[in-house]
Design a protein around this motif. Sequence first.
Motif, PDB file in Angstrom:
ATOM      1  N   PHE B 139       1.055  -1.549   0.482  1.00  0.00           N
ATOM      2  CA  PHE B 139       0.124  -0.200   0.322  1.00  0.00           C
ATOM      3  C   PHE B 139       0.747   1.030   0.196  1.00  0.00           C
ATOM      4  CE2 PHE B 139      -2.148   3.537   1.925  1.00  0.00           C
ATOM      5  CZ  PHE B 139      -3.546   3.418   2.032  1.00  0.00           C
ATOM      6  N   LEU B 142       2.847   1.877  -3.471  1.00  0.00           N
ATOM      7  CA  LEU B 142       1.660   2.727  -4.236  1.00  0.00           C
ATOM      8  C   LEU B 142       1.461   4.420  -4.005  1.00  0.00           C
ATOM      9  CD1 LEU B 142      -0.859  -0.467  -5.382  1.00  0.00           C
ATOM     10  CD2 LEU B 142       0.804   0.068  -6.724  1.00  0.00           C
ATOM     11  N   ALA B 143       0.344   4.241  -2.583  1.00  0.00           N
ATOM     12  CA  ALA B 143       0.610   5.492  -2.164  1.00  0.00           C
ATOM     13  C   ALA B 143       1.742   6.382  -2.540  1.00  0.00           C
ATOM     14  CB  ALA B 143       0.194   5.695  -1.001  1.00  0.00           C
ATOM     15  N   ARG B 145       4.536   6.307  -4.253  1.00  0.00           N
ATOM     16  CA  ARG B 145       5.151   6.123  -5.387  1.00  0.00           C
ATOM     17  C   ARG B 145       4.442   7.227  -6.083  1.00  0.00           C
ATOM     18  NH1 ARG B 145       4.857   3.515 -10.760  1.00  0.00           N
ATOM     19  NH2 ARG B 145       2.832   3.829 -10.485  1.00  0.00           N
ATOM     20  N   SER B 146       3.179   7.683  -5.996  1.00  0.00           N
ATOM     21  CA  SER B 146       2.105   8.497  -6.470  1.00  0.00           C
ATOM     22  C   SER B 146       2.441   9.782  -5.927  1.00  0.00           C
ATOM     23  CB  SER B 146       1.257   7.899  -7.130  1.00  0.00           C
ATOM     24  OG  SER B 146       0.653   7.487  -6.504  1.00  0.00           O
ATOM     25  N   ARG B 147       3.231  10.026  -4.815  1.00  0.00           N
ATOM     26  CA  ARG B 147       3.152  10.841  -4.229  1.00  0.00           C
ATOM     27  C   ARG B 147       1.717  11.406  -3.614  1.00  0.00           C
ATOM     28  NH1 ARG B 147       7.601  14.250  -7.658  1.00  0.00           N
ATOM     29  NH2 ARG B 147       9.352  12.700  -7.578  1.00  0.00           N
ATOM     30  N   ILE B 148       0.754  10.500  -2.868  1.00  0.00           N
ATOM     31  CA  ILE B 148      -0.374  10.944  -2.364  1.00  0.00           C
ATOM     32  C   ILE B 148       0.243  11.774  -0.681  1.00  0.00           C
ATOM     33  CG2 ILE B 148      -2.347   9.617  -1.173  1.00  0.00           C
ATOM     34  CD1 ILE B 148      -1.961   7.706  -3.917  1.00  0.00           C
ATOM     35  N   SER B 154      -4.188  10.553   4.367  1.00  0.00           N
ATOM     36  CA  SER B 154      -4.795   9.912   5.416  1.00  0.00           C
ATOM     37  C   SER B 154      -6.437   9.558   4.690  1.00  0.00           C
ATOM     38  CB  SER B 154      -5.581  11.080   6.264  1.00  0.00           C
ATOM     39  OG  SER B 154      -4.890  11.769   7.168  1.00  0.00           O
ATOM     40  N   LEU B 156      -7.069   7.778   1.656  1.00  0.00           N
ATOM     41  CA  LEU B 156      -6.658   6.728   1.006  1.00  0.00           C
ATOM     42  C   LEU B 156      -6.446   5.241   2.899  1.00  0.00           C
ATOM     43  CD1 LEU B 156      -4.818   6.883  -1.673  1.00  0.00           C
ATOM     44  CD2 LEU B 156      -7.012   6.415  -1.526  1.00  0.00           C
ATOM     45  N   GLN B 158      -7.797   5.155   5.692  1.00  0.00           N
ATOM     46  CA  GLN B 158      -9.147   5.396   5.900  1.00  0.00           C
ATOM     47  C   GLN B 158      -9.954   4.488   4.846  1.00  0.00           C
ATOM     48  OE1 GLN B 158     -11.856   8.033   5.979  1.00  0.00           O
ATOM     49  NE2 GLN B 158     -13.193   7.754   7.596  1.00  0.00           N
ATOM     50  N   ALA B 159     -10.234   4.273   3.910  1.00  0.00           N
ATOM     51  CA  ALA B 159     -10.695   3.686   2.770  1.00  0.00           C
ATOM     52  C   ALA B 159      -9.809   1.736   2.736  1.00  0.00           C
ATOM     53  CB  ALA B 159     -10.663   3.717   1.688  1.00  0.00           C
ATOM     54  N   GLY B 163     -12.090  -1.134   3.848  1.00  0.00           N
ATOM     55  CA  GLY B 163     -12.568  -1.890   3.075  1.00  0.00           C
ATOM     56  C   GLY B 163     -11.726  -3.571   3.960  1.00  0.00           C
ATOM     57  N   ASN B 247      10.836   6.125  -0.522  1.00  0.00           N
ATOM     58  CA  ASN B 247      11.325   5.006   0.070  1.00  0.00           C
ATOM     59  C   ASN B 247      11.537   5.273   1.957  1.00  0.00           C
ATOM     60  OD1 ASN B 247      12.136   4.109  -2.605  1.00  0.00           O
ATOM     61  ND2 ASN B 247      14.105   4.780  -2.297  1.00  0.00           N
ATOM     62  N   PHE B 251       9.849   3.298   4.384  1.00  0.00           N
ATOM     63  CA  PHE B 251      10.145   2.825   5.611  1.00  0.00           C
ATOM     64  C   PHE B 251       9.671   2.701   7.199  1.00  0.00           C
ATOM     65  CE2 PHE B 251      14.013   2.728   8.829  1.00  0.00           C
ATOM     66  CZ  PHE B 251      14.578   1.347   8.541  1.00  0.00           C
TER      67      PHE B 251
END
Lengths: 579, 377, 256
Positions: B139, B142-143, B145-148, B154, B156, B158-159, B163, B247, B251
């Motif tokens: 997770f 992905l998060a 890497r796309s600079r979320i 927060s 995402l 939470q989602a 889920g 990274n 970590f």
Amino acid sequence: MCSIHPIRILRPLFLGLLLCFQSGIAADENQSSVEPVRQVVARAIAASSSSEQRAIVLSLKSNPTPEAVLWLNKWKEGAVFLHEDEQGTVTPVLLTGEAGSDDSQEVVKLADGTPFVGADGKPVRINPKEVEAAETDSGLRKAMKEVSDIAALANPDKAKRVRAIQDYAIGQNVEKLPALLTLKQTEKDPDALRALEESIAIIRLKSATPAERAAACKTLGSLHSLAAKDMIRSLLTDSEKAGDAVTASAARQALKSIEAHISTINAFGTAFRGLSLGSVLLVVAIGLAITFGLMGIINMAHGEFIAVGAYTAYLTQNLFASGINLSPFGVSISIPGFNFASGGDLYFAFALPLSFLTAALVGLVLERSVIRFLYRRPLESLLATWGISLVMQQLFRLIFGPNNVQVSSPSWLSGNWTVNDIVFGWNRVFVIGFAVLIIVATWLVLNRTPLGLLIRSVMQNRNMAACMGIRTERVNMLTFAFGCGLAGLAGAFLSQIGNVGPALGQNYIVDSFMTVVVGGVGNILGTVISALGIGLADQTLQQYLGNPVIGKILVLGAIILFLQWRPAGLFVTRSRSLD
Amino acid sequence: MSSSPVTSRIHGPLLIAAAVFLVVVMPAMNALGWVDHFTLNLWGKYLCYGIMAVAIDLLWGYTGLLCLGQALFFSLGGYMMGMHLMLMIGKLGAYKSDLPDFMVFLGHTSLPAFWKPFYSFPFALAMVFIVPGLLALVFGYLAFRSRIKGVYFSILTQALTYGAALLFFRNDLLMGGNNGFTDFRTMLGANLRDPNTQRILYICTALLLVGTVAGCRWLTRSRFGLIQRAIRDSENRVLFSGYATANFKLFIFVISAMIAAAAGALYVPQVGIINPSEMTPDKSLEAVVWVALGGRGTLAGPVIGAISINALKSWATRAYPDLWLIILGGSFVLVVMFMPKGIIGLPAQISGIITRLRRRRQATSPETTPPAASTEP
Amino acid sequence: MSQKPFLLAAEGLNKAFDGYKAINDLSFYLDEGELRTVIGPNGAGKTTFLDLITGRTQPDQGTLVWDDGKHDLLKLNEYEIYRLGIGRKFQTPTVYTDHTVMENLILSLAGPRSIWHSLFGKLTSDQSDRIAEILGTIKLTPHAHRKAGTLAHGQKQWLEIGMLLAQEARLLLVDEPAAGMTDEETHRTGELLLSLAGKHTIVVIEHDMTFVRQISQGRKVTVLHQGHVLCEGPVDKVQNDERVIEVYLGRKSKAA
């Protein structure tokens, strides 16, 4: 035709039907050449043997009027009583008038509907508990059923007629075929004709000649008959077993055509359900798109504002009916209601604006007391509003009780509209229409009102707007209240399609945030597209996986992957500053 | 970011004293009968929450990542340990079967393949770290890497939690569904209902807490800590200093998930139950409250916050069950608005107010002109 | 197509923001060891150009290669470009406000950037000496343990230059170093940059013409206009170019 609600159609039709009855009765009485139907029934009841009774009842098949069915049903239900006088003459009678002190009632003769006067000139009274009702046996009931089936085929109400025609094919009884063929010659209505063709073909699947069976398969295939699917399938197995290649290949063709039709229906149905789910998402997320998207406030209490709207609808409903009784904190409050007779349908028109105003007012209070201190601290606003959401949920529990409350839907939300086997529920149509309405209203407020202009300018550049003399504080306040009001409106809307309880908002909060994030913050169009996209994706996955939870999880996963591709959502607002 | 970090003001000796109290004194008093078993067990639970709070703070207070999925990692750790404990029940369950009760109830006759290795305690222990760590890794990859970041992160997380909770509520996941795991009997051969076992578990928890705090103290004081805080304050600038921030974030996210998971694994045998309601987004937010109240950006703060709020909860849910959520929610709003640095920052905040008042009085007395209203921090 | 090895070569760069062409067919070549000054009116695309070089923005078209074409900068992200030895000072001073001056420099020190190193790497005595030396150069020795956020604006500019020095970059991209500085500070900044020329390759973006004249004597100046190179040449020639006067100097002369 289709746009009118069923109930409204049915009521005049029903009245018309009654009128038909009465005029029909009058006409029968004037015609001396044909024996009136009720007289035939009376004769049947009075007949001595049950085989004689059956023969008389079956004779009604030549004149299958609704009236005949009416009297036969009275007979079957035990509403016809047999009066036997001293001479042993048996007269079938019907009870009428008020029950007297000894439970006895006056009676009319079944044969002509005239009051039954005894030999003494006094009206005959019968105690239904003492006198036996006319009985029926199973053979007789079967005969009656035959008459009523044929009568139903002649029902002037088209929908009922079509239904009767379809029911007629159940059991694939070849003996029933002639009645349908007769009807086909006189029938004019295209829907009824289609049903006739379908029913005839279904029955013909049982035909003895392979060519006729194959022809029936072909007809059913071209009609996309859903009802015939299972029968064709069993025909296929049978004919394969019997080595009947002609029928088998026709059946195979027909099945293929029907299955293709089914998948088309499913695709449309899924798209429609997805559209309506998307609309729900849109309605609940649009307020968030304003507070989060435009203002950058993470309002975790957004769901509770939805609940505020739903509870307002609940209160309005009760106010229009019998009144409100609540006991928050052990204090019991009761407000008398208006007791409007038509409150059930009327209240909703008032509930909508009230929900908006109530939620907007609560939003205003929240903005002034908490939010305004947190404009530049988005993470803190998230936490503080979560605290507020806890408080609000608990307040709902204390005021309205921990269980769901009943908000009745207006009757007009329960019907549906079927086009080419695709069912469009009115509630879903309402959902979509409501979403369109809210979007248009929001768009108008943002783009066509002075407030909208102020909102947009403050959101684009707070400092610049302040320098231009815009009272940003006030704009913030009104924007937040507007967003909360929209949430309230969503609540009134959700009260029509789901349960209203203290945790109502919690069910939608994650979905609303996802919708706004995917749409791209600060973009109403993005929110619209993302809501519809998520709705469609969710329904499609559900359709193919047959599992709502897995579907939902996959949608969440898809959203995360989508953000890999477009990290800032569908529509990006660019900025040049570092951070 | 608005506030400067409150560097740990609790000095070494005080920290060591607190550690000795938690690890040695409390269990000793319990062994001597001065602290009853119930209280010690309750404290064991609080300390588990304290460890989770430190994990949240490592992300939020030090790196600026507000993760609303920490309860998920905590519960996953708990579930992994729970699977082992469920198998250790053996034939002692209600159905007298080798299978866990809920499987018998659902009509299963053999143990699913993925349950089998959990007979081994070392395997379960490894899974406690591997499963949440792997989830965080995927997770987070992905998060980040796309600079979320910021509130998007927060939302995402939470989602994600939401889920996962939906998934765990289902029976066909074969993880106990609604009711989760409960009715544990033994752990490594020791009876879980024996006070001595519980005391050992308490000591393990206290040791893990002390170890976590010490480890995080070392971590945050290394150059890594500098980079962490730099990411929190100005992530883009860190990129332009040549650090692959994704990274570093990944970590710390994985480390934090594993710490929370370890706390969850110790929580389950002490509390005796784990079910999906423990992994809802609300639970994560509640844990964030502990950190905010105690003081984020410090290591003692989250522990103090976790213990004090949970002690308050234990009392209030009994004394005022109807009002507890209002108390919790309300106190949260107040903390966010008026105590941005939490309990740890309170002395500094009060002394700041006092000096400001004093200065104002000095300024007003000779000239009687009111100074410009000072702005909120 | 280049005959002589360039350190940095940009060819045919284009970048549009929502239809607005910030960079328009820009070509730019830089030799090793050069001190190049880039001037241009507001909106000429100077900062966007630096954004393209440092990987903050991706161009719509064009090539951007480093070290005689050994590296394609467009395929690298921010930190990878940094690791090639391209350092940048931002227009508004961007330092770590919550860190001390010393910590800011430690974060910028040349050296490995791995997680492992950040956990276990120790500051060597050479590095400590280097930091002390830089602190002296940027006159912040007395403030070494102050939070960077509490520094004056000019001091922050100096600190950011110090961070560039600590990085030991081959190419220094310096965006408006003199903004917000007193005349004396500006002059000293100029001297510092001059002293670095030769050791490093430097691109300076500046508005202040006094400063530009100070650092670009006998050196090449590039004038950007509407995202395009308007002219290039020695400062005196550029200043007398009619097009330049028309678009820039005539309209907005900061020379005081």
